[in-house]
Design a protein around this motif. Structure first.
Motif, short mmCIF file in Angstrom:
data_model
loop_
_atom_site.label_atom_id
_atom_site.label_comp_id
_atom_site.label_asym_id
_atom_site.label_seq_id
_atom_site.Cartn_x
_atom_site.Cartn_y
_atom_site.Cartn_z
N SER A 54 0.73 -1.18 0.10
CA SER A 54 0.14 0.07 0.14
C SER A 54 0.81 1.27 0.09
O SER A 54 1.71 1.61 0.69
N ASN A 55 0.41 2.22 -0.88
CA ASN A 55 1.24 3.57 -0.79
C ASN A 55 2.23 3.54 -1.47
O ASN A 55 3.26 4.65 -1.11
N THR A 56 2.63 2.61 -2.37
CA THR A 56 4.11 2.54 -3.03
C THR A 56 3.53 2.85 -4.28
O THR A 56 2.69 2.75 -5.04
N LEU A 57 4.35 3.95 -5.01
CA LEU A 57 4.16 4.64 -6.38
C LEU A 57 5.29 4.23 -7.20
O LEU A 57 6.72 4.52 -6.73
N VAL A 58 5.12 3.55 -8.48
CA VAL A 58 6.43 3.32 -9.41
C VAL A 58 5.94 4.28 -10.73
O VAL A 58 4.99 4.37 -11.08
N ILE A 59 6.92 4.86 -11.00
CA ILE A 59 6.91 5.73 -12.29
C ILE A 59 8.24 5.58 -13.35
O ILE A 59 9.41 5.50 -12.63
N PHE A 60 7.78 5.25 -14.50
CA PHE A 60 9.02 4.92 -15.44
C PHE A 60 8.55 5.49 -16.90
O PHE A 60 7.46 5.59 -17.23
N LEU A 61 9.69 5.51 -17.87
CA LEU A 61 9.42 5.84 -19.12
C LEU A 61 8.88 4.73 -19.84
O LEU A 61 9.15 3.44 -19.75
N SER A 62 7.68 4.82 -20.30
CA SER A 62 6.89 4.02 -20.98
C SER A 62 7.55 2.75 -21.86
O SER A 62 7.20 1.74 -21.92
N GLU A 63 8.45 3.46 -22.88
CA GLU A 63 8.74 2.84 -23.99
C GLU A 63 10.24 2.05 -23.86
O GLU A 63 10.84 1.34 -24.42
N LYS A 64 10.82 2.38 -22.32
CA LYS A 64 12.21 1.96 -22.03
C LYS A 64 12.49 0.78 -21.05
O LYS A 64 13.38 0.07 -21.02
N PHE A 65 11.16 0.55 -20.38
CA PHE A 65 11.40 -0.38 -19.33
C PHE A 65 10.11 -1.59 -19.41
O PHE A 65 9.15 -1.45 -19.10
N PRO A 66 10.58 -2.89 -20.19
CA PRO A 66 9.83 -4.02 -19.96
C PRO A 66 9.50 -4.27 -18.56
O PRO A 66 10.60 -4.26 -17.85
N HIS A 67 8.52 -5.09 -18.05
CA HIS A 67 8.25 -5.20 -17.03
C HIS A 67 7.09 -6.50 -16.64
O HIS A 67 6.25 -6.55 -17.94
N GLU A 68 6.83 -6.99 -15.66
CA GLU A 68 5.95 -8.14 -15.67
C GLU A 68 5.36 -8.08 -14.23
O GLU A 68 5.91 -7.60 -13.30
N VAL A 69 4.14 -8.79 -14.13
CA VAL A 69 3.58 -8.79 -12.70
C VAL A 69 3.37 -10.42 -12.50
O VAL A 69 3.00 -11.17 -13.36
N LEU A 70 4.16 -11.04 -11.52
CA LEU A 70 4.18 -12.31 -11.27
C LEU A 70 2.99 -12.62 -10.65
O LEU A 70 2.07 -12.00 -10.25
N PRO A 71 2.61 -14.02 -10.55
CA PRO A 71 1.45 -14.47 -10.07
C PRO A 71 1.11 -14.02 -8.69
O PRO A 71 1.99 -14.10 -7.83
N ALA A 72 -0.07 -13.73 -8.20
CA ALA A 72 -0.77 -13.18 -7.18
C ALA A 72 -1.03 -14.58 -6.44
O ALA A 72 -1.73 -15.25 -7.01
N ASN A 73 -0.74 -14.48 -5.14
CA ASN A 73 -1.17 -15.61 -4.16
C ASN A 73 -2.48 -15.16 -3.60
O ASN A 73 -2.98 -15.90 -2.61
N LYS A 74 -2.95 -13.92 -3.56
CA LYS A 74 -4.39 -13.45 -3.26
C LYS A 74 -4.58 -12.03 -3.91
O LYS A 74 -3.90 -11.89 -4.82
N THR A 75 -5.90 -11.49 -3.76
CA THR A 75 -6.24 -10.56 -4.60
C THR A 75 -5.61 -9.43 -4.28
O THR A 75 -5.03 -8.89 -3.00
N ARG A 76 -5.13 -8.74 -5.34
CA ARG A 76 -4.06 -7.58 -5.47
C ARG A 76 -4.78 -6.27 -6.40
O ARG A 76 -5.09 -6.65 -7.42
N TYR A 77 -4.57 -5.21 -5.58
CA TYR A 77 -5.26 -3.97 -6.00
C TYR A 77 -4.27 -2.91 -6.26
O TYR A 77 -3.36 -2.82 -5.70
N SER A 78 -4.38 -2.37 -7.78
CA SER A 78 -3.52 -1.10 -7.92
C SER A 78 -4.24 -0.21 -8.95
O SER A 78 -5.31 -0.43 -9.26
N ILE A 79 -3.64 0.87 -9.25
CA ILE A 79 -4.03 1.77 -10.16
C ILE A 79 -2.87 1.82 -11.09
O ILE A 79 -1.69 2.17 -10.82
N ALA A 80 -2.95 1.56 -12.52
CA ALA A 80 -2.21 1.72 -13.60
C ALA A 80 -2.45 3.03 -14.43
O ALA A 80 -3.80 2.98 -14.61
N GLY A 81 -1.55 3.79 -14.63
CA GLY A 81 -1.95 5.01 -15.40
C GLY A 81 -0.84 5.27 -16.26
O GLY A 81 0.37 4.98 -16.23
N TRP A 82 -0.93 6.29 -17.49
CA TRP A 82 -0.21 6.73 -18.34
C TRP A 82 -0.43 8.02 -18.89
O TRP A 82 -1.58 8.35 -19.27
N PHE A 83 0.74 8.70 -18.85
CA PHE A 83 0.56 10.06 -19.60
C PHE A 83 0.90 9.85 -20.89
O PHE A 83 1.79 9.29 -21.30
#
Length: 208
Positions: A173-202
């Motif tokens: 909770s309350n962790t913010l990640v910001i990065f340049l969209s075209e430069k950083f490949p990324h993945e979300v590993l399998p969740a072991n319980k329900t996980r909530y976030s807000i993803a956004g793009w400028f």
């Protein structure tokens, strides 16, 4: 007449400056305890109440299609609501203004959605923007999960342009990640319980 934009900029200037400096230096930043904790709790409660979630798609070009072998989460777009969604969007609006003034990025739109990963859900390694496509420029991810640990899964792994591992972010909770969209490949590993976030793009073009 009250200038709310100026108030938001003033309240968050130090944080906006920190983000801007990191984007220039490293291209990404991870900030724990980033925003107002009561707002985070309200966003979490709101996300838990959502009833119109849609299966998220993936993009190979400018079109989207469903492929649960690559992406499993469900989403719902944020909207101005004169309540907690608007409170979060006021922060991102201020950041957009600051980035444009400091870096001349020409950002003219911000789109964001709640992303819900249920147990077992994941998202394979991907980029948020195609090279030289000039649509999504800066990515934001904001986490809403109280007391999350590494054992709960669902971590965000970020790689550099050579696909070398850079960092792993626990979606607490309350962790913010910001990065340049075209430069950083990324993945979300399998969740072991329900996980909530807000993803956004400028964005620079205003098109989804």
């Amino acid at each position: 007449m009250v200038n709310y934009s100026a108030i938001i900029l003033g309240m968050n200037r130090e944080l906006y400056e920190k983000i801007t400096d990191a984007l220039v230096k490293d291209g990404y930043i991870v900030i724990e305890n980033a925003l107002d904790p009561p707002m985070t709790k309200r966003l979490h409660a709101y996300a838990q109440s959502l009833t119109e979630l849609k299966q998220a798609g993936i993009s190979a070009t400018n079109s989207q299609h469903l492929d649960s072998s690559k992406r499993c989460d469900k989403t719902q777009w944020l909207e101005e609501d004169s309540a907690v969604q608007s409170e979060f969007l006021a922060f991102t609006s201020g950041l957009q203004t600051y980035l444009n003034r400091a870096l001349y990025l020409g950002l003219n739109d911000y789109e964001s959605h709640f992303a819900i990963y249920e147990k077992g859900d994941f998202y394979e390694t991907h980029l948020d923007a195609f090279k030289n496509s000039k649509n999504r420029v800066v990515t934001t991810v904001y986490y809403l999960n109280d007391g999350w640990s590494k054992e709960d899964g669902g971590a965000l792994r970020v790689y550099n342009e050579e696909n070398e591992f850079l960092t792993e972010v626990i979606p607490n909770s309350n962790t913010l990640v910001i990065f340049l969209s075209e430069k950083f490949p990324h993945e979300v590993l399998p969740a072991n319980k329900t996980r909530y976030s807000i993803a956004g793009w400028f964005r620079v073009d205003g098109n989804q």
